[in-house]
Scaffold this motif. Sequence first.
Motif, PDB file in Angstrom:
ATOM      1  N   TYR A 118      -6.844   6.024   4.387  1.00 40.22           N
ATOM      2  CA  TYR A 118      -7.692   7.016   5.060  1.00 40.22           C
ATOM      3  C   TYR A 118      -8.860   6.332   5.752  1.00 40.22           C
ATOM      4  O   TYR A 118      -9.122   6.583   6.927  1.00 40.22           O
ATOM      5  N   GLU A 119      -9.556   5.476   5.047  1.00 36.79           N
ATOM      6  CA  GLU A 119     -10.729   4.805   5.613  1.00 36.79           C
ATOM      7  C   GLU A 119     -10.359   3.921   6.799  1.00 36.79           C
ATOM      8  O   GLU A 119     -11.123   3.789   7.747  1.00 36.79           O
ATOM      9  N   GLN A 120      -9.171   3.322   6.744  1.00 33.57           N
ATOM     10  CA  GLN A 120      -8.754   2.436   7.818  1.00 33.57           C
ATOM     11  C   GLN A 120      -8.316   3.202   9.061  1.00 33.57           C
ATOM     12  O   GLN A 120      -8.520   2.743  10.185  1.00 33.57           O
ATOM     13  N   ILE A 167      -6.591   5.424  -4.849  1.00 33.74           N
ATOM     14  CA  ILE A 167      -7.422   4.362  -4.268  1.00 33.74           C
ATOM     15  C   ILE A 167      -6.729   3.770  -3.039  1.00 33.74           C
ATOM     16  O   ILE A 167      -7.358   3.555  -2.003  1.00 33.74           O
ATOM     17  N   ALA A 168      -5.427   3.511  -3.145  1.00 38.38           N
ATOM     18  CA  ALA A 168      -4.660   2.992  -2.008  1.00 38.38           C
ATOM     19  C   ALA A 168      -4.657   4.016  -0.866  1.00 38.38           C
ATOM     20  O   ALA A 168      -4.809   3.659   0.301  1.00 38.38           O
ATOM     21  N   VAL A 206       0.836  -1.195   0.000  1.00 42.51           N
ATOM     22  CA  VAL A 206       0.000   0.000   0.000  1.00 42.51           C
ATOM     23  C   VAL A 206       0.875   1.250   0.000  1.00 42.51           C
ATOM     24  O   VAL A 206       0.597   2.214  -0.714  1.00 42.51           O
ATOM     25  N   LYS A 263      -6.963   6.253  -0.297  1.00 41.15           N
ATOM     26  CA  LYS A 263      -8.315   6.259   0.264  1.00 41.15           C
ATOM     27  C   LYS A 263      -8.500   5.086   1.227  1.00 41.15           C
ATOM     28  O   LYS A 263      -9.129   5.223   2.277  1.00 41.15           O
ATOM     29  N   LYS A 264      -7.917   3.918   0.899  1.00 40.71           N
ATOM     30  CA  LYS A 264      -8.012   2.759   1.796  1.00 40.71           C
ATOM     31  C   LYS A 264      -7.338   3.062   3.131  1.00 40.71           C
ATOM     32  O   LYS A 264      -7.861   2.731   4.190  1.00 40.71           O
TER      33      LYS A 264
END
Length: 185
Positions: free
Chosen positions: A20-22, A14-15, A4, A17-18
């Motif tokens: 960030y979301e995590q 996209i990576a 990542v 955003k992942k």
Amino acid sequence: MSNVIEQIKQGNEIAFKKVYEQYWKTVYKFTCMFVSDNYEREEVVQEVFIKLWEIRNSLKEENEIDGLLFIITRNLIFNKTRKSMNELKLKETLKLAEEASNEMEQDLEAKDLALYLDKLIDLLPEKQKLTFILNKKKGLSIKEIAEIMNISEKGVARNLYLATKFLKQHFILFIIIWLYLNARH
């Protein structure tokens, strides 16, 4: 996680955003410990992830993203705190953190402390790092270090003072985050 990080370094949104979301909730919860205003908390979280994106080219695969986010968050919070807190409030906060570190010191595992200390030592400028290692880990005197490094004893003492000051400041912050992370589990 290194995959990542590599994707983020290449500008993969996209990576990013992942990540960030995590991690946004963890960053937000940590921020809540120091920032009372909801708007300011959200602002700090946003700034943390903006900073992560800005420094993406300098990320190293072996860096743990949560540790990096902690450092960025801590720096942003303390920069904001310095601007908005009066000196008395800052002293109270540091006193509470110091008291918490004294209470929790016995519960911390030596391995965790040693790993964290090594990471902090790696952040020191080279001369301070070498001075600290030679003095604290190798047991050399200031005079012996001055001869090895070919600098004055005052220079060695100054490097040792600055290194120790940096490590003490960041150790208190480590205790705070350790308490926070353990309270979540």
